[in-house]
Design an enzyme around this catalytic site. Structure first.
Site, PDB file in Angstrom:
ATOM      1  N   GLU A   8       0.798  -1.230   0.000  1.00  0.00           N
ATOM      2  CA  GLU A   8       0.000   0.000   0.000  1.00  0.00           C
ATOM      3  C   GLU A   8       0.829   1.277   0.000  1.00  0.00           C
ATOM      4  OE1 GLU A   8      -2.688  -2.520   2.822  1.00  0.00           O
ATOM      5  OE2 GLU A   8      -0.587  -2.460   2.299  1.00  0.00           O
ATOM      6  N   ASP A  81      -1.717  -5.128   3.365  1.00  0.00           N
ATOM      7  CA  ASP A  81      -1.802  -5.437   4.797  1.00  0.00           C
ATOM      8  C   ASP A  81      -2.562  -6.738   5.060  1.00  0.00           C
ATOM      9  OD1 ASP A  81      -0.327  -3.287   5.549  1.00  0.00           O
ATOM     10  OD2 ASP A  81      -1.995  -2.091   6.315  1.00  0.00           O
ATOM     11  N   ASP A  83      -5.076  -7.975   6.564  1.00  0.00           N
ATOM     12  CA  ASP A  83      -6.389  -7.871   7.195  1.00  0.00           C
ATOM     13  C   ASP A  83      -7.458  -7.777   6.118  1.00  0.00           C
ATOM     14  OD1 ASP A  83      -6.125  -5.310   6.213  1.00  0.00           O
ATOM     15  OD2 ASP A  83      -6.021  -4.329   8.163  1.00  0.00           O
ATOM     16  N   GLU A  85      -9.261  -5.218   4.913  1.00  0.00           N
ATOM     17  CA  GLU A  85      -9.066  -4.153   3.925  1.00  0.00           C
ATOM     18  C   GLU A  85      -7.921  -4.497   2.982  1.00  0.00           C
ATOM     19  OE1 GLU A  85     -10.834  -1.345   3.226  1.00  0.00           O
ATOM     20  OE2 GLU A  85     -12.259  -2.078   4.711  1.00  0.00           O
ATOM     21  N   ARG A 303      -3.101  -4.007  13.700  1.00  0.00           N
ATOM     22  CA  ARG A 303      -4.551  -4.239  13.722  1.00  0.00           C
ATOM     23  C   ARG A 303      -4.778  -5.702  14.057  1.00  0.00           C
ATOM     24  NH1 ARG A 303      -3.958  -0.686   9.274  1.00  0.00           N
ATOM     25  NH2 ARG A 303      -4.776   1.370   9.787  1.00  0.00           N
ATOM     26  N   HIS A 349      -3.163 -12.767  13.657  1.00  0.00           N
ATOM     27  CA  HIS A 349      -1.876 -12.136  13.933  1.00  0.00           C
ATOM     28  C   HIS A 349      -1.520 -12.247  15.411  1.00  0.00           C
ATOM     29  CE1 HIS A 349      -2.645 -10.522  10.007  1.00  0.00           C
ATOM     30  NE2 HIS A 349      -3.697  -9.856  10.448  1.00  0.00           N
TER      31      HIS A 349
END
Length: 697
Positions: A8, A81, A83, A85, A303, A349
């Site tokens: 990203e 990432d 997760d 998103e 996160r 995680h």
């Protein structure tokens, strides 16, 4: 031909490139590349809620560059990432770059270190459709609520308003708490304390009246008359120790941070907003330039809901503790932490921890910004403390009889500091103060120094702070920890809530909008409904529910509710009450009112449009300028931070982040300023004075 890795952000790309070497090109997508349109609904509710995704405006050049690089590469890795998103961004990138479904192009990094990158690159997988569908369902659900409900509020209250699936619940919680505070009726009660000392000793201690002989249950002194009767009975009473218990108590450290607890602790200890905390944590995860090491990821992914820590990280922490603190500080066992009352834990995680425990905060401080350093220090100390030995306390509790009354006192001494030598957790509640008691023995008399009584009143529940609101949202399953920062920012930016120091307080607009939503859309602002919706969305992520059916069930009920609301409020418009001030409009003589605009609050004449007079709100402080003795006024920086400046502005030039108080300097008579922090103090800002006075914490 090289291999292409897409992440990203440029910072993350730079750190990963360092570990992958010359055979790889690493590029950044700069976040999402496709999304729902900004100017239209973009969801076909009559065709399985099919979303209309468009390339994000302004990213045409970047998308072209990504396509060109992909065309020249022998292999493409999507490393966004780890997760929901991130999975969706990779899914959109795969569509744009023509990567076939089922291709093992997805890699994730729990930490941006050499080991973390190598592990991720060696285990490519397919894009997780369940994660993508979960993200799509959330995005579309939020679009349905926001796009359909916001225009309703524009028509019925005021243009420019918004509503949201979680933000409206958060705003309601703050409104309900404020109303609970306003409705609270304080009840009087009294306390009686005896200041006592053992015979032959000088040290005193305080014992509190807790009950009466032969009376079980709660004991309350309700008024002054009752208190005076008790004081009279105690006037000639002898104080005798009837029961004394000695013991030991262990205090264990808190677990390493997860997303929500990091946000809470940074709010309590540092005064950081959730958004500010996550911005600094994102930088630390993606990598910062360290002297002699280059771009380095300092923490694991931030996160996370999981308290799990790798065996390797535990071993490294134990070795560090033994080397720097001694074996007695090592907890010696594999401490296993469990989440309390959490039913929807995402365990993909580890907990948030340093990637390399040997990189102590002071060693990297010169390479970090002030915010990065503070957040890294918090994470580093919390993780290290979680692997350290318990604190050991020697405790004493004593029961004392006087006349027909029972007093109690307790105290402790620290036998071994353990983890508290490095870290102490903070709480929203003020801790009960306990000190060491003097040497005491059972069945011995005590000398009475004085009896003190105090009138008190029960207190209403406190306003939410960011920390306590995040805690409530998490404990009740409302939203996800990764969304708390934007949720809180949104309700403040929209003018529904405002900060009063650390507390969150609803505005008149927040009251009105919440009342309209409660009356017309009770489910949208119901915390239990919101939590149930969150569980349904989690089931999609787990592959246990169909995302289209989940959306359909919500939308059919929502559409009926919206239609009913339009009919029931046809022709109605709710007025937001204006707060009148004592400032008189110099043009027409009316009392000016407070309005909220794009840049915050301002004064406006209520005679608009005949009178269009407006002016800034000036908040005066009790202090005087140390340079020219003019008034000091409160101002707000472009980023919204409060500071204090001389009313003469640039003519004088004085400004300070520290708040001026009413107290005067005993040396020069100037105003004393309040320096907050771990060691709060008052100080004189007049040049050459130098007076400083410590304050109570």
């Amino acid at each position: 031909m090289s291999k292409l890795v897409i992440v990203e952000s440029p910072a993350k790309a730079k750190t990963i490139k360092k570990y992958l070497g010359s055979g790889y090109e690493v590029m950044a997508s700069m976040g999402h590349v496709r999304d729902l349109p900004r100017s239209s609904f973009g969801v076909n509710v009559n065709n399985s809620y099919k979303p209309q995704y468009l390339n994000i405006s302004g990213k045409e050049k970047l998308i072209k560059e990504l396509k060109e690089a992909a065309g020249k590469s022998e292999q493409i890795y999507l490393a966004t990432d780890p997760d929901r998103e991130g999975e969706a961004i990779s899914w959109h990138l795969a569509y744009l770059l023509g990567i076939p479904e089922g291709a093992p192009n997805r890699v994730t990094f729990g930490e941006i270190t050499k080991k973390g990158v190598q592990q991720g690159m060696s285990h490519p997988r397919c894009i997780d459709e369940n994660l993508v569908n979960s993200q799509q369902a959330r995005r579309i659900l939020d679009r349905i609520v926001g796009y359909k409900l916001s225009p309703f509020l524009w028509r019925k209250v005021r243009r420019g308003l918004s509503a949201g699936r979680v933000q409206s619940v958060a705003a309601r919680l703050i409104v309900d708490r404020e109303r609970e505070i306003e409705a609270f009726q304080p009840e009087e009660y009294w306390t009686v304390d005896a200041v006592l000392r053992p015979q032959g000793q000088q040290k005193t201690f305080t014992a509190r009246l807790k009950g009466k002989k032969g009376h079980e249950g709660e004991f309350t002194i309700e008024n002054k008359e009752q208190c005076d009767r008790i004081l009279a009975e105690l006037e000639e009473a002898e104080f005798l120790i009837k029961n004394l218990k000695r013991g030991t108590r262990k205090r264990s450290p808190e677990p390493p941070f997860i997303t929500s607890t990091l946000q809470q602790e940074a709010s309590r200890k540092l005064g950081f907003t959730a958004r500010r905390t996550m911005r600094a944590a994102q930088d630390l995860y993606e990598g910062v330039e360290l002297e002699g090491l280059g771009s380095t990821g300092l923490i694991t992914y931030m996160r996370t809901d999981s308290l799990r820590v790798s065996d390797e990280a535990v071993a490294a922490a134990r070795a560090y503790i033994i080397e720097h603190y001694g074996e007695q500080y090592d907890c010696k066992t594999q401490r296993a932490y469990k989440r309390k009352g959490a039913s929807n834990v995402q365990d993909a995680h580890e907990a948030i921890r340093p990637t390399d425990i040997s990189l102590a905060p002071e060693a990297v401080k010169a390479s970090l910004t002030a915010d990065q350093y503070k957040i890294y220090k918090l994470i580093w100390e919390r993780f290290l403390a979680s692997r350290m030995a318990d604190q050991l306390l020697n405790t004493v509790s004593v029961t004392i009889e006087a006349a027909d009354y029972i007093f109690r006192a307790s105290g402790h001494t620290v036998a071994f500091d353990g983890f508290t030598g490095i870290y102490e957790v903070s709480t929203d509640e003020k801790p009960e103060e306990q000190t060491a008691l003097p040497p005491l023995e059972s069945d011995t008399q005590l000398r009475k120094k004085e009896i003190k009584s105090a009138q008190k009143f029960t207190q209403p529940p406190p306003r939410f702070t960011e920390a306590s609101l995040i805690k409530f949202l998490e404990e009740n399953g409302i939203g996800r920890p990764s969304t708390y920062a934007p949720i809180i920012s949104t309700i403040i930016d929209r003018g529904y809530v405002e900060r009063e120091q650390k507390a969150l307080k609803p505005t008149a607009l927040g009251d009105v909008v919440t009342d309209v939503l409660i009356a017309q859309f009770p489910n949208i602002v119901d915390e239990k409904f919101s939590a149930g919706m969150e569980k349904s969305l989690d089931k999609i992520e787990e592959g246990k529910a169909d995302w289209v059916k989940t959306l359909d069930k919500f939308y059919k009920d929502f559409a009926k509710t919206l239609k009913h609301a339009e009919e029931s409020m046809d022709g109605q418009r709710v007025k937001v009450p204006e707060e009148e001030t004592d400032v008189v409009c110099e043009l027409c003589g009316r009392k000016m009112v407070i309005k909220t605009g794009r840049y915050g609050k301002f004064l406006a004449c209520p005679g608009f449009p005949e009178c269009r007079n407006t002016k800034k709100i000036v908040v005066e402080t009790p202090g005087l300028c140390p340079k020219c003795e003019g008034k000091i006024v409160q101002r707000r920086s472009q980023k919204g931070r409060i500071f204090y400046a001389c009313e003469k502005g640039r003519e004088c030039g004085f400004m300070s982040w520290d708040e001026p108080g009413a107290e005067k300097c005993p040396k020069c008579g100037g105003s004393l300023f309040i320096k907050k922090g771990k060691n709060p103090r008052l100080y004189c800002a007049k040049e050459g004075c130098g007076f400083v006075k410590e304050m109570e914490k």
